[in-house]
Each structure stands twice: as structure tokens, then as C-alpha cells.
Design a protein around this motif. Structure first.
Motif, PDB file in Angstrom:
ATOM      1  N   UNK A  78      -5.234   4.696  -1.716  1.00  9.37           N
ATOM      2  CA  UNK A  78      -5.403   5.403  -2.979  1.00  9.37           C
ATOM      3  C   UNK A  78      -5.358   6.900  -2.730  1.00  9.37           C
ATOM      4  N   UNK A  79      -4.553   7.609  -3.521  1.00  8.41           N
ATOM      5  CA  UNK A  79      -4.388   9.059  -3.432  1.00  8.41           C
ATOM      6  C   UNK A  79      -3.941   9.432  -2.017  1.00  8.41           C
ATOM      7  N   UNK A  80      -4.778  10.063  -1.205  1.00 12.55           N
ATOM      8  CA  UNK A  80      -4.374  10.376   0.169  1.00 12.55           C
ATOM      9  C   UNK A  80      -4.005   9.118   0.934  1.00 12.55           C
ATOM     10  N   UNK A  81      -4.630   7.997   0.587  1.00  4.63           N
ATOM     11  CA  UNK A  81      -4.284   6.728   1.219  1.00  4.63           C
ATOM     12  C   UNK A  81      -2.850   6.326   0.957  1.00  4.63           C
ATOM     13  N   UNK A  82      -2.321   6.684  -0.220  1.00  8.23           N
ATOM     14  CA  UNK A  82      -0.911   6.434  -0.513  1.00  8.23           C
ATOM     15  C   UNK A  82      -0.033   7.213   0.458  1.00  8.23           C
ATOM     16  N   UNK A  83      -0.394   8.468   0.724  1.00 10.92           N
ATOM     17  CA  UNK A  83       0.369   9.285   1.660  1.00 10.92           C
ATOM     18  C   UNK A  83       0.341   8.652   3.049  1.00 10.92           C
ATOM     19  N   UNK A 173      -0.230   0.741  -3.026  1.00  9.29           N
ATOM     20  CA  UNK A 173      -0.609   2.155  -2.996  1.00  9.29           C
ATOM     21  C   UNK A 173      -0.637   2.705  -4.410  1.00  9.29           C
ATOM     22  N   UNK A 174      -1.648   3.541  -4.686  1.00  7.46           N
ATOM     23  CA  UNK A 174      -1.788   4.166  -5.994  1.00  7.46           C
ATOM     24  C   UNK A 174      -2.075   5.651  -5.822  1.00  7.46           C
ATOM     25  N   UNK A 175      -1.474   6.472  -6.688  1.00  5.26           N
ATOM     26  CA  UNK A 175      -1.701   7.919  -6.649  1.00  5.26           C
ATOM     27  C   UNK A 175      -3.090   8.292  -7.125  1.00  5.26           C
ATOM     28  N   UNK A 176      -3.638   7.485  -7.991  1.00  7.03           N
ATOM     29  CA  UNK A 176      -4.874   7.825  -8.688  1.00  7.03           C
ATOM     30  C   UNK A 176      -6.089   7.223  -7.995  1.00  7.03           C
TER      31      UNK A 176
END
Length: 210
Positions: A78-83, A173-176
Motif C-alpha cells: 500500500x502506497x510506498x508498498x506499491x513502489x 498493490x494499491x496507491x492509497x
């Protein structure tokens, strides 16, 4: 009951653990190899992706997590996890590392700085119960994905809007920040994903035994 770890080097660890437990999973904060070995799946929360990658290397966790992901461990960033799950990162530091678990190009801080944080109601493919209130905080977005990656949501619910949620097999993966706001449906979805993945493995093992 499945055991889902939350990577505990940065971010809303307690909030993710609470939501996962309310969704029917056991949880474990993962900071050490022994804790990683105890989990069936992993959530990589928000934070600062360059700092996160450095901490994972400092704690000797990066390669073991990468190996678990390659072996099929379900994981959700999630968020940085998506990166951290992308194979290509735009606007990242030269020494930044990611797991390359999804063939996608992610742009860091694509939605702007902290003051540009916002929220909106997203239509997410495969999520029942109507729109999901999504909170974007210095969020990335996905600029492109491989053909075999499922796009679950786009910002503004626009046909050509920035991609903000994706899935490829057992990797999501999610941006939010889904841990914010009290709606656990994304965590429910991930718990179901993990259970389905483990069930499929058991069936495969049984077939191999035959």
C-alpha cells in the motif's frame, strides 16, 4: 486461520494489523527473519520507499522477502508498498531497491506533496458493497502495466485515469491507504486471496503426491 505479517519498519503497522484481525486473520509484526518465517502472507505498508528499502537491507530482510515472494507468498503493498513491489520506479533514488513482483512502472509521489493529499470514492473491481473511500497521502500511481496485470481501479473512476490499484496473481498493490477510515473491505479481499492461494497449494501438493 491464516497468519499475515505486516512489515514493521515504517508506516501504519498497528492499523493494518487491526483491520486484518477484524477480517479474520492472525497477524504478526515482521522485523526479523524468525517472524517472516511464521507468516503465510505479507502486507507492506506506506512510509518512504527509499528509507524502507535501506532499512530492509540493514535488517537483512530484503533478500529473504524477495525469495518468499518469488516462491509464491501472497503480498499486498500500500502506497510506498506499491513502489516496493514494482519492477520499474520513476523519480526514485539510484540506490533504491524494489522487489519487482509486478511488471509495472510506478511514479513516486505522483499525486504531489503532503499538502496535496486527498480522498475519493473509488470503484474497485472485485470489491462488493459499493465505492471504497480511498485516502491518498503523497501517493504514487502506476503509469503502465504488463498485459497480464489486472487493473482494479483508476483515480477519478475515469477510463484513462491514473492506475491506483492492481493485482497479479497473489500480489496486490494499491496507491492509497486502506487502513485509514474504518472500511475493512480491502483487507477482507486480501485475506480471501491468501486463503485461496493456500488452498490451491494444498490441492497441488495432493495432486503431486498422487
Amino acid at each position: 486461520m491464516v497468519t499475515i505479517g505486516v512489515l514493521a519498519v515504517q508506516g501504519d503497522v498497528a492499523e493494518h494489523m487491526r483491520a486484518l484481525e477484524e477480517s479474520g486473520a492472525r497477524t504478526c509484526a515482521v522485523r526479523r527473519l524468525t517472524e517472516l518465517a511464521e507468516v503465510d502472507a505479507l502486507v507492506i505498508p506506506g512510509g518512504e520507499s527509499t528509507t524502507m528499502s535501506k532499512l530492509l537491507c540493514a535488517f537483512d530482510l530484503f533478500e529473504p522477502i524477495a525469495a518468499r515472494i518469488r516462491s509464491g507468498m501472497p503480498v499486498w503493498g500500500t502506497c510506498a508498498g506499491m513502489i516496493m513491489l514494482a519492477d520499474t520506479v520513476l523519480d526514485g533514488r539510484p540506490d533504491q531497491r524494489s522487489f519487482g513482483a509486478i511488471t509495472m512502472t510506478v511514479r513516486r509521489n505522483a499525486f504531489g506533496r503532503q499538502v496535496d493529499s486527498y480522498e475519493e470514492d473509488l470503484h474497485i473491481a472485485g470489491l462488493d458493497g459499493g465505492p471504497f473511500r480511498a485516502f491518498f497521502i503523497r501517493a504514487p500511481w502506476v503509469e503502465s502495466v504488463a498485459d497480464d496485470v489486472d487493473v482494479l481501479a483508476r483515480a477519478g473512476n475515469a477510463q484513462n485515469g491514473p492506475i491506483v490499484a492492481v493485482r497479479h496473481g497473489a500480489v496486490m498493490a494499491t496507491s492509497f491507504h486502506p487502513e485509514v477510515g474504518g472500511d475493512n473491505r480491502m483487507h477482507d479481499l486480501f485475506v480471501r486471496m491468501v486463503k485461496d492461494c493456500l488452498s490451491s497449494r494444498k490441492e497441488q501438493c495432493a495432486c503431486d503426491g498422487d
